[in-house]
Design a protein around this motif. Structure first.
Motif, PDB file in Angstrom:
ATOM      1  N   UNK A  33       0.835  -1.202   0.000  1.00  0.00           N
ATOM      2  CA  UNK A  33       0.000   0.000   0.000  1.00  0.00           C
ATOM      3  C   UNK A  33       0.871   1.255   0.000  1.00  0.00           C
ATOM      4  N   UNK A  34       1.943   1.230   0.769  1.00  0.00           N
ATOM      5  CA  UNK A  34       2.885   2.363   0.762  1.00  0.00           C
ATOM      6  C   UNK A  34       3.480   2.551  -0.625  1.00  0.00           C
ATOM      7  N   UNK A  35       3.782   1.446  -1.297  1.00  0.00           N
ATOM      8  CA  UNK A  35       4.372   1.528  -2.631  1.00  0.00           C
ATOM      9  C   UNK A  35       3.399   2.154  -3.623  1.00  0.00           C
ATOM     10  N   UNK A  36       2.114   1.856  -3.501  1.00  0.00           N
ATOM     11  CA  UNK A  36       1.104   2.478  -4.361  1.00  0.00           C
ATOM     12  C   UNK A  36       1.107   3.989  -4.150  1.00  0.00           C
ATOM     13  N   UNK A  37       1.170   4.427  -2.899  1.00  0.00           N
ATOM     14  CA  UNK A  37       1.212   5.862  -2.601  1.00  0.00           C
ATOM     15  C   UNK A  37       2.471   6.497  -3.181  1.00  0.00           C
ATOM     16  N   UNK A  38       3.615   5.849  -3.005  1.00  0.00           N
ATOM     17  CA  UNK A  38       4.880   6.375  -3.532  1.00  0.00           C
ATOM     18  C   UNK A  38       4.829   6.466  -5.053  1.00  0.00           C
ATOM     19  N   UNK A  39       4.327   5.417  -5.718  1.00  0.00           N
ATOM     20  CA  UNK A  39       4.218   5.435  -7.182  1.00  0.00           C
ATOM     21  C   UNK A  39       3.298   6.557  -7.657  1.00  0.00           C
ATOM     22  N   UNK A  40       2.216   6.785  -6.931  1.00  0.00           N
ATOM     23  CA  UNK A  40       1.282   7.858  -7.279  1.00  0.00           C
ATOM     24  C   UNK A  40       1.941   9.223  -7.132  1.00  0.00           C
ATOM     25  N   UNK A  41       2.697   9.403  -6.058  1.00  0.00           N
ATOM     26  CA  UNK A  41       3.394  10.674  -5.846  1.00  0.00           C
ATOM     27  C   UNK A  41       4.437  10.899  -6.940  1.00  0.00           C
ATOM     28  N   UNK A  42       5.187   9.866  -7.300  1.00  0.00           N
ATOM     29  CA  UNK A  42       6.196   9.986  -8.363  1.00  0.00           C
ATOM     30  C   UNK A  42       5.542  10.342  -9.695  1.00  0.00           C
ATOM     31  N   UNK A  43       4.420   9.691 -10.007  1.00  0.00           N
ATOM     32  CA  UNK A  43       3.705   9.999 -11.248  1.00  0.00           C
ATOM     33  C   UNK A  43       3.196  11.438 -11.245  1.00  0.00           C
TER      34      UNK A  43
END
Length: 71
Positions: A33-43
């Motif tokens: 779930x943290x990785x989804x948030x990080x990927x969203x922030x990077x995008x």
């Protein structure tokens, strides 16, 4: 509780933002779930051309400090 939306008017300064989970549930505890948030922030960083200064992710909320790349 009423939610409000804030708009930054002085974009040359960094912005501090916080996101929270509903009812402070520990939804950000699992690593995937943290990785989804990080990927969203990077995008979002790429699309909106943001400069990210710091991100802190806790199990029920996160903080981010960012600004526009143009400044």
């Amino acid at each position: 509780m009423t939610r409000t939306r804030y708009k930054a008017t002085e974009s040359e300064y960094p912005i501090f933002a916080t996101g929270t989970c509903i009812d402070w549930l520990p939804l950000l505890k699992p690593d995937n779930t943290k990785q989804i948030l990080i990927d969203t922030i990077i995008n979002t960083q790429k699309v909106k051309q943001l400069k990210i200064y710091a991100i802190v992710i806790m199990h029920n909320h996160f903080h981010i400090i960012y600004s526009s790349v143009s400044y």
